[in-house]
Design a protein around this motif. Structure first.
Motif, PDB file in Angstrom:
ATOM      1  N   GLU A 110       0.709  -1.283   0.058  1.00  0.00           N
ATOM      2  CA  GLU A 110      -0.092   0.478  -0.108  1.00  0.00           C
ATOM      3  C   GLU A 110       1.000   1.155   0.164  1.00  0.00           C
ATOM      4  O   GLU A 110       0.142   1.914  -0.552  1.00  0.00           O
ATOM      5  CB  GLU A 110      -1.020   0.255   1.094  1.00  0.00           C
ATOM      6  N   GLU A 111       1.508   0.904   0.284  1.00  0.00           N
ATOM      7  CA  GLU A 111       3.078   2.074   0.472  1.00  0.00           C
ATOM      8  C   GLU A 111       3.636   2.641  -0.850  1.00  0.00           C
ATOM      9  O   GLU A 111       3.865   3.929  -1.038  1.00  0.00           O
ATOM     10  CB  GLU A 111       4.164   2.695   1.433  1.00  0.00           C
ATOM     11  N   THR A 112       4.130   1.918  -1.123  1.00  0.00           N
ATOM     12  CA  THR A 112       4.687   1.998  -2.745  1.00  0.00           C
ATOM     13  C   THR A 112       4.038   1.512  -4.095  1.00  0.00           C
ATOM     14  O   THR A 112       4.554   1.727  -5.332  1.00  0.00           O
ATOM     15  CB  THR A 112       5.756   0.893  -2.832  1.00  0.00           C
ATOM     16  N   SER A 113       3.084   0.721  -3.638  1.00  0.00           N
ATOM     17  CA  SER A 113       1.929   0.543  -4.917  1.00  0.00           C
ATOM     18  C   SER A 113       2.574  -0.737  -5.750  1.00  0.00           C
ATOM     19  O   SER A 113       2.334  -1.367  -6.345  1.00  0.00           O
ATOM     20  CB  SER A 113       1.568   1.219  -5.651  1.00  0.00           C
TER      21      SER A 113
ATOM     22  N   MET B  18     -10.607  -5.779 -10.824  1.00  0.00           N
ATOM     23  CA  MET B  18     -10.070  -4.330 -11.188  1.00  0.00           C
ATOM     24  C   MET B  18      -8.824  -4.582 -11.817  1.00  0.00           C
ATOM     25  O   MET B  18      -7.842  -4.887 -10.766  1.00  0.00           O
ATOM     26  CB  MET B  18     -10.255  -3.587  -9.713  1.00  0.00           C
ATOM     27  N   LEU B  19      -8.274  -3.219 -12.478  1.00  0.00           N
ATOM     28  CA  LEU B  19      -6.784  -3.019 -12.966  1.00  0.00           C
ATOM     29  C   LEU B  19      -7.145  -1.815 -12.651  1.00  0.00           C
ATOM     30  O   LEU B  19      -7.215  -0.933 -13.379  1.00  0.00           O
ATOM     31  CB  LEU B  19      -6.888  -3.241 -14.877  1.00  0.00           C
ATOM     32  N   ALA B  20      -5.524  -1.136 -11.645  1.00  0.00           N
ATOM     33  CA  ALA B  20      -5.596   0.060 -11.153  1.00  0.00           C
ATOM     34  C   ALA B  20      -3.731   0.160 -12.196  1.00  0.00           C
ATOM     35  O   ALA B  20      -3.888   0.743 -13.115  1.00  0.00           O
ATOM     36  CB  ALA B  20      -5.513  -0.363  -9.979  1.00  0.00           C
ATOM     37  N   THR B  21      -3.094  -0.196 -10.982  1.00  0.00           N
ATOM     38  CA  THR B  21      -1.370   0.411 -12.034  1.00  0.00           C
ATOM     39  C   THR B  21      -1.236  -0.844 -13.153  1.00  0.00           C
ATOM     40  O   THR B  21      -0.648  -0.390 -13.965  1.00  0.00           O
ATOM     41  CB  THR B  21      -0.798   0.495 -11.237  1.00  0.00           C
TER      42      THR B  21
ATOM     43  N   ALA C 192     -10.904  -0.765 -15.450  1.00  0.00           N
ATOM     44  CA  ALA C 192      -9.379  -0.545 -15.636  1.00  0.00           C
ATOM     45  C   ALA C 192      -9.191   0.933 -15.491  1.00  0.00           C
ATOM     46  O   ALA C 192     -10.453   1.836 -16.034  1.00  0.00           O
ATOM     47  CB  ALA C 192      -8.604  -1.567 -17.215  1.00  0.00           C
ATOM     48  N   SER C 193      -8.489   0.972 -15.189  1.00  0.00           N
ATOM     49  CA  SER C 193      -7.744   2.743 -15.018  1.00  0.00           C
ATOM     50  C   SER C 193      -7.064   3.377 -16.901  1.00  0.00           C
ATOM     51  O   SER C 193      -6.662   1.746 -16.987  1.00  0.00           O
ATOM     52  CB  SER C 193      -6.745   2.843 -14.312  1.00  0.00           C
ATOM     53  N   PRO C 194      -7.703   3.919 -17.226  1.00  0.00           N
ATOM     54  CA  PRO C 194      -5.879   3.880 -18.664  1.00  0.00           C
ATOM     55  C   PRO C 194      -4.612   4.402 -18.319  1.00  0.00           C
ATOM     56  O   PRO C 194      -4.406   3.747 -19.099  1.00  0.00           O
ATOM     57  CB  PRO C 194      -6.842   5.529 -18.569  1.00  0.00           C
ATOM     58  N   GLU C 195      -4.592   4.635 -17.029  1.00  0.00           N
ATOM     59  CA  GLU C 195      -2.996   4.193 -16.747  1.00  0.00           C
ATOM     60  C   GLU C 195      -2.434   2.920 -17.123  1.00  0.00           C
ATOM     61  O   GLU C 195      -1.288   2.609 -17.245  1.00  0.00           O
ATOM     62  CB  GLU C 195      -2.789   5.343 -15.541  1.00  0.00           C
ATOM     63  N   GLY C 196      -3.011   1.718 -15.881  1.00  0.00           N
ATOM     64  CA  GLY C 196      -3.053   0.790 -16.001  1.00  0.00           C
ATOM     65  C   GLY C 196      -3.182  -0.198 -17.731  1.00  0.00           C
ATOM     66  O   GLY C 196      -2.281  -0.721 -17.867  1.00  0.00           O
ATOM     67  N   ILE C 197      -4.397   1.004 -18.273  1.00  0.00           N
ATOM     68  CA  ILE C 197      -4.097  -0.272 -19.662  1.00  0.00           C
ATOM     69  C   ILE C 197      -3.188   0.389 -20.092  1.00  0.00           C
ATOM     70  O   ILE C 197      -2.779  -0.997 -20.883  1.00  0.00           O
ATOM     71  CB  ILE C 197      -5.459   0.289 -19.919  1.00  0.00           C
TER      72      ILE C 197
ATOM     73  N   ALA D 237      -3.503   7.712  -3.912  1.00  0.00           N
ATOM     74  CA  ALA D 237      -3.714   6.263  -3.862  1.00  0.00           C
ATOM     75  C   ALA D 237      -3.332   5.201  -4.495  1.00  0.00           C
ATOM     76  O   ALA D 237      -2.946   4.155  -4.485  1.00  0.00           O
ATOM     77  CB  ALA D 237      -4.585   6.309  -2.381  1.00  0.00           C
ATOM     78  N   ASN D 238      -3.646   5.811  -6.194  1.00  0.00           N
ATOM     79  CA  ASN D 238      -3.523   4.767  -7.086  1.00  0.00           C
ATOM     80  C   ASN D 238      -5.214   4.197  -6.541  1.00  0.00           C
ATOM     81  O   ASN D 238      -4.571   2.725  -6.904  1.00  0.00           O
ATOM     82  CB  ASN D 238      -2.535   4.097  -6.950  1.00  0.00           C
ATOM     83  N   TYR D 239      -5.938   4.340  -6.016  1.00  0.00           N
ATOM     84  CA  TYR D 239      -7.301   3.738  -6.785  1.00  0.00           C
ATOM     85  C   TYR D 239      -8.245   4.007  -7.826  1.00  0.00           C
ATOM     86  O   TYR D 239      -7.795   5.501  -7.762  1.00  0.00           O
ATOM     87  CB  TYR D 239      -8.208   3.909  -5.415  1.00  0.00           C
ATOM     88  N   ILE D 240      -8.413   3.037  -8.367  1.00  0.00           N
ATOM     89  CA  ILE D 240      -9.362   3.800 -10.259  1.00  0.00           C
ATOM     90  C   ILE D 240     -10.471   5.010  -8.871  1.00  0.00           C
ATOM     91  O   ILE D 240     -11.666   4.378  -8.035  1.00  0.00           O
ATOM     92  CB  ILE D 240      -9.880   2.776 -10.323  1.00  0.00           C
ATOM     93  N   VAL D 241     -11.132   6.260  -9.789  1.00  0.00           N
ATOM     94  CA  VAL D 241     -11.666   6.804 -10.152  1.00  0.00           C
ATOM     95  C   VAL D 241     -12.586   7.115 -11.659  1.00  0.00           C
ATOM     96  O   VAL D 241     -12.281   6.849 -12.103  1.00  0.00           O
ATOM     97  CB  VAL D 241     -11.648   7.817  -9.153  1.00  0.00           C
ATOM     98  N   PRO D 242     -14.130   7.392 -11.447  1.00  0.00           N
ATOM     99  CA  PRO D 242     -14.613   7.203  -9.672  1.00  0.00           C
ATOM    100  C   PRO D 242     -14.654   5.132  -9.101  1.00  0.00           C
ATOM    101  O   PRO D 242     -15.158   5.400  -7.634  1.00  0.00           O
ATOM    102  CB  PRO D 242     -16.109   7.613 -10.182  1.00  0.00           C
ATOM    103  N   GLY D 243     -14.606   4.003 -10.376  1.00  0.00           N
ATOM    104  CA  GLY D 243     -13.922   3.184  -9.521  1.00  0.00           C
ATOM    105  C   GLY D 243     -15.692   2.760  -8.286  1.00  0.00           C
ATOM    106  O   GLY D 243     -16.517   3.052  -9.007  1.00  0.00           O
ATOM    107  N   LEU D 244     -15.511   1.338  -8.305  1.00  0.00           N
ATOM    108  CA  LEU D 244     -16.159   1.126  -7.068  1.00  0.00           C
ATOM    109  C   LEU D 244     -16.084   0.906  -6.076  1.00  0.00           C
ATOM    110  O   LEU D 244     -16.810  -0.239  -5.136  1.00  0.00           O
ATOM    111  CB  LEU D 244     -17.268  -0.075  -7.617  1.00  0.00           C
TER     112      LEU D 244
END
Length: 248
Positions: A144-147, A171-174, A202-207, A231-238
């Motif tokens: 959670e600190e370094t992702s 979920m695809l974040a980073t 997915a996030s566009p960054e992760g994709i 915090a590298n969480y997807i927004v708006p996400g779920l």
């Protein structure tokens, strides 16, 4: 009519959603998936049904039972679409009335591999479509600190190198965990182009990260969201999919 909605300073496309034969003024405007310039990424058609299901599971007030039900419906759509991307060969049969039918059948064996724990929620959807399918598991947790991801556990079918693999994670974040999971599969002899990554949001960054690191892996996703927060969480996400599916 296309417009843009903005959340946290990030633009997301919005369209009038409804049957094609309805006039534009009868279609409510809803946020739809972003587009990305990667040939290996396939986004489900942004149909009224899919957007309605996604709206239900994004709602923080949706109770766990409903969250599971509507998530399972989306998972089924994703698995069905994923199977469309597997190769087929000609296969002719004779019907009960004695007539020939020129058809096809799947080529080769498949298996599922879930990225624990959230990915395990997608296993039943795969089993509903593919009877007696074998399923492996990979446990990767994000610091959670370094992702950064770390591999803790893997258990795969002994003949996984000879199968088409549906890699499951909602979920695809980073993209770090999914990329590591692909590397695990490759280390067991699975060719990159025989892996399909099945994903809900997915996030566009992760994709972008995923597509650049493992460009031969085909991604089947329901929605590419607006982006990642600090915090590298997807927004708006779920929210945390695993928590909402299994415990909340």
């Amino acid at each position: 009519m296309t417009s843009l909605q903005r959340t946290n300073g990030v633009q997301s496309p919005a369209l009038g959603v409804g049957p094609s034969y309805r006039p534009a003024e009868e279609k409510p405007t809803a946020t739809v998936s972003r587009e990305v310039p990667f040939d290996n990424v396939h986004v489900l058609s942004q149909t009224p049904q899919l957007i309605a299901l996604l709206t239900m599971i994004r709602d923080k007030n949706t109770e766990r039972g409903d969250f599971i039900f509507y998530s399972n419906r989306i998972i089924r759509l994703l698995v069905e679409e994923g199977l469309n991307h597997l190769p087929v060969v000609a296969h002719n049969v004779t019907s009960p009335v004695g007539k020939d039918y020129v058809g096809v059948r799947f080529e080769g064996k498949i298996c599922g591999v879930s990225i624990m724990r959230a990915g395990e929620s997608m296993e039943e959807g795969l089993r509903e479509c593919c009877r007696s399918v074998r399923i492996g598991k990979i446990l990767i947790q994000r610091n959670e600190e370094t992702s950064k991801p770390k591999l803790f556990y893997e258990k795969l079918p002994a003949d996984v190198a000879n199968r088409w693999v549906l890699l499951l994670d909602p979920m695809l974040a980073t993209g770090g965990s999914a990329i590591m999971a692909v590397e695990v599969l490759k280390s067991h002899g699975v060719p990159e182009d025989r892996i399909l990554f099945v994903n809900l949001i997915a996030s566009p960054e992760g994709i972008e990260n995923f597509a650049k690191h493992v460009p031969k892996v085909r991604v089947i996703t329901a929605f590419i969201d607006q982006g990642l927060n600090e915090a590298n969480y997807i927004v708006p996400g779920l929210g945390d999919f695993g928590d909402r599916y299994y415990t909340m």
